[in-house]
Write an enzyme that holds these catalytic residues in place. Sequence first.
Site, PDB file in Angstrom:
ATOM      1  N   TYR A 127     -10.487  -5.384  -1.123  1.00 35.88           N
ATOM      2  CA  TYR A 127      -9.398  -5.317  -0.150  1.00 35.88           C
ATOM      3  C   TYR A 127      -9.399  -3.947   0.521  1.00 35.88           C
ATOM      4  O   TYR A 127      -9.768  -2.938  -0.097  1.00 35.88           O
ATOM      5  CB  TYR A 127      -8.037  -5.587  -0.792  1.00 35.88           C
ATOM      6  CG  TYR A 127      -7.645  -4.620  -1.893  1.00 35.88           C
ATOM      7  CD1 TYR A 127      -6.864  -3.498  -1.636  1.00 35.88           C
ATOM      8  CD2 TYR A 127      -8.052  -4.838  -3.207  1.00 35.88           C
ATOM      9  CE1 TYR A 127      -6.494  -2.632  -2.640  1.00 35.88           C
ATOM     10  CE2 TYR A 127      -7.701  -3.973  -4.219  1.00 35.88           C
ATOM     11  CZ  TYR A 127      -6.913  -2.871  -3.936  1.00 35.88           C
ATOM     12  OH  TYR A 127      -6.569  -1.996  -4.939  1.00 35.88           O
ATOM     13  N   PRO A 128      -8.991  -3.894   1.783  1.00 34.88           N
ATOM     14  CA  PRO A 128      -8.828  -2.605   2.459  1.00 34.88           C
ATOM     15  C   PRO A 128      -7.393  -2.115   2.298  1.00 34.88           C
ATOM     16  O   PRO A 128      -6.471  -2.909   2.042  1.00 34.88           O
ATOM     17  CB  PRO A 128      -9.131  -2.942   3.916  1.00 34.88           C
ATOM     18  CG  PRO A 128      -8.662  -4.362   4.052  1.00 34.88           C
ATOM     19  CD  PRO A 128      -8.895  -5.023   2.725  1.00 34.88           C
ATOM     20  N   MET A 129      -7.198  -0.828   2.440  1.00 36.56           N
ATOM     21  CA  MET A 129      -5.849  -0.263   2.349  1.00 36.56           C
ATOM     22  C   MET A 129      -5.777   1.030   3.159  1.00 36.56           C
ATOM     23  O   MET A 129      -6.801   1.642   3.487  1.00 36.56           O
ATOM     24  CB  MET A 129      -5.465   0.013   0.907  1.00 36.56           C
ATOM     25  CG  MET A 129      -6.323   1.063   0.231  1.00 36.56           C
ATOM     26  SD  MET A 129      -5.504   1.861  -1.161  1.00 36.56           S
ATOM     27  CE  MET A 129      -4.211   2.758  -0.302  1.00 36.56           C
ATOM     28  N   HIS A 189      -0.723   7.743 -10.574  1.00 35.33           N
ATOM     29  CA  HIS A 189      -1.441   6.512 -10.237  1.00 35.33           C
ATOM     30  C   HIS A 189      -2.690   6.369 -11.113  1.00 35.33           C
ATOM     31  O   HIS A 189      -2.972   5.295 -11.660  1.00 35.33           O
ATOM     32  CB  HIS A 189      -1.825   6.561  -8.759  1.00 35.33           C
ATOM     33  CG  HIS A 189      -2.191   5.240  -8.171  1.00 35.33           C
ATOM     34  ND1 HIS A 189      -1.351   4.160  -8.190  1.00 35.33           N
ATOM     35  CD2 HIS A 189      -3.314   4.838  -7.540  1.00 35.33           C
ATOM     36  CE1 HIS A 189      -1.938   3.140  -7.583  1.00 35.33           C
ATOM     37  NE2 HIS A 189      -3.139   3.522  -7.184  1.00 35.33           N
ATOM     38  N   GLN A 206     -14.165   0.067 -10.678  1.00 36.71           N
ATOM     39  CA  GLN A 206     -13.902   0.083  -9.249  1.00 36.71           C
ATOM     40  C   GLN A 206     -14.923   0.916  -8.498  1.00 36.71           C
ATOM     41  O   GLN A 206     -15.580   1.794  -9.062  1.00 36.71           O
ATOM     42  CB  GLN A 206     -12.516   0.659  -8.972  1.00 36.71           C
ATOM     43  CG  GLN A 206     -12.433   2.152  -9.274  1.00 36.71           C
ATOM     44  CD  GLN A 206     -11.225   2.808  -8.659  1.00 36.71           C
ATOM     45  OE1 GLN A 206     -10.339   2.155  -8.146  1.00 36.71           O
ATOM     46  NE2 GLN A 206     -11.176   4.114  -8.720  1.00 36.71           N
ATOM     47  N   SER A 223       1.869   3.796  -4.273  1.00 39.91           N
ATOM     48  CA  SER A 223       1.655   2.481  -3.670  1.00 39.91           C
ATOM     49  C   SER A 223       2.936   1.917  -3.071  1.00 39.91           C
ATOM     50  O   SER A 223       2.934   1.371  -1.964  1.00 39.91           O
ATOM     51  CB  SER A 223       1.106   1.504  -4.727  1.00 39.91           C
ATOM     52  OG  SER A 223      -0.191   1.860  -5.117  1.00 39.91           O
TER      53      SER A 223
END
Length: 498
Positions: free
Chosen positions: A151-153, A178, A191, A229
């Site tokens: 996914y992009p963010m 985080h 990741q 987030s």
Amino acid sequence: MREPPQTDEGWYALHDFRRIDWAAWRDAPERERDRAIEEGIEYLERHEAVDDAEDGASAVFAMVGHKADLLIVHLRPTLDALSTAERRFDRTALGAVTEQSTSYVSVTEVSGYVSDAYFADDEEETDEGLKRYIEGKLEPDIPDDGYACFYPMSRTLGGEDSWYDLPYERRQEMMEEHGQHGREFGGRVKQIVCSSVGLDDWEWGVTLFADEPTDLKDIVYELRYDEASARYSEFGPFYVGRRFPPNDLPAFLAGESVPADEGGGGYEGHAHGDEHAHEGHAHGDDEHAHDGDDEHAHDGDDADDDDIRGELADLNIYAGQPHGEDVYATVLYSEADADELFDEVDGLRSNFDHYDTHVKTAVYDALERNRRAVVSIWDTASAADTAAGFLAELPGIVSRAGEESGFGTMGMFYTVKPEHREAFVEKFETVGGLLGEMEGHGETDLMINREDENDMFIASQWRSKEDAMGFFRSDEFSETVSWGRDVLADRPRHVFLA
């Protein structure tokens, strides 16, 4: 005052999403389908082997849902190499029956949150463990875990909650929180985070890897509650798929399950060796968020622990508390050069010492064979899991304690009085000879701390718990325990690796 973090870039990444024209595929003559399969397998195998560039990695995934049928991921040292890989697929007969539903271009990155010394080119201050971590971030392998989620963010820009209006220290504080929460998924989720500022529509592209799809859901869900987030992140569409080897392409196109000979767990066909499986889940400005590829060294159930300790207590054998007193241990075995291994462990240890939960990390040499053990002791299980991720990246790692089949028991912290050290080693050799003749015994090593010859542990592997208990019930073991009261500086602790 503007305070953008410094960054360093590594390999470029292309996520190439493809839809297959299934109607055209069904209508194509058999010879054309055979040609498409042949050229498709050749293309995928050549790129997984990185025959097209000096370095990099590639992988293919069967996607779930309407957004795409295939995902081909390429990591290459240059943007031009990505362009070539993309166009070469379009020229195959398989590419001719696909269309690119979407794509994403980015580049691996580390930021100033990792280490000030690294960006200052301070060789003395930047230890070997941190260097290896950064190398793994900039030039990552693609993890072999079965499932992937991309996914992009972006960080929020403008308005009351603009990430870029915050002071550097405040951003760093949120990134540390985080990363800490992401490390709780150590050993389950890995990741690759790439920057796409100026390269694509969002600011980062995140790819998560796991053997359990629900772990992908859980990490994204739980980390949404972090302030970084909840207030300062925006997310794009999510894509999920299953990795499969190129030679399973016919099964994929026939609508069959892939991987075809799935053995449970991750994809086994990676051409580039062990993955850099040590990243914590930390979006955006990145950070030194190390999480684990290996699970905690104790693999048994707590109920089994209690049963074992109860049986040993009946034999008047002290077995410590679960996981070795009030600490947690992770142990990996290496066949690397002893000095090289020690230097790298020493670098990691300097990082570990920044954490209050770190108790001890050391390298032990086996007395009678060319094997070393890296032992890391922590106050909490999550910290031990996190450390395991770093330790798995050490050179020459061949196994992790607890992975063996059967039943394992590891006596830790045998601290011998200096005047009795020679006698202790001789006693082990005698007991070792006895063990070699016992039913169900696998192997036993006496491991000696390279920095303190009086600090040792004994690692033993058995076919079953009952076989090991047979030894604990023996007169020879009872005599050894009694003898040990005079030669040991303190009471040994035990960790069971059943």
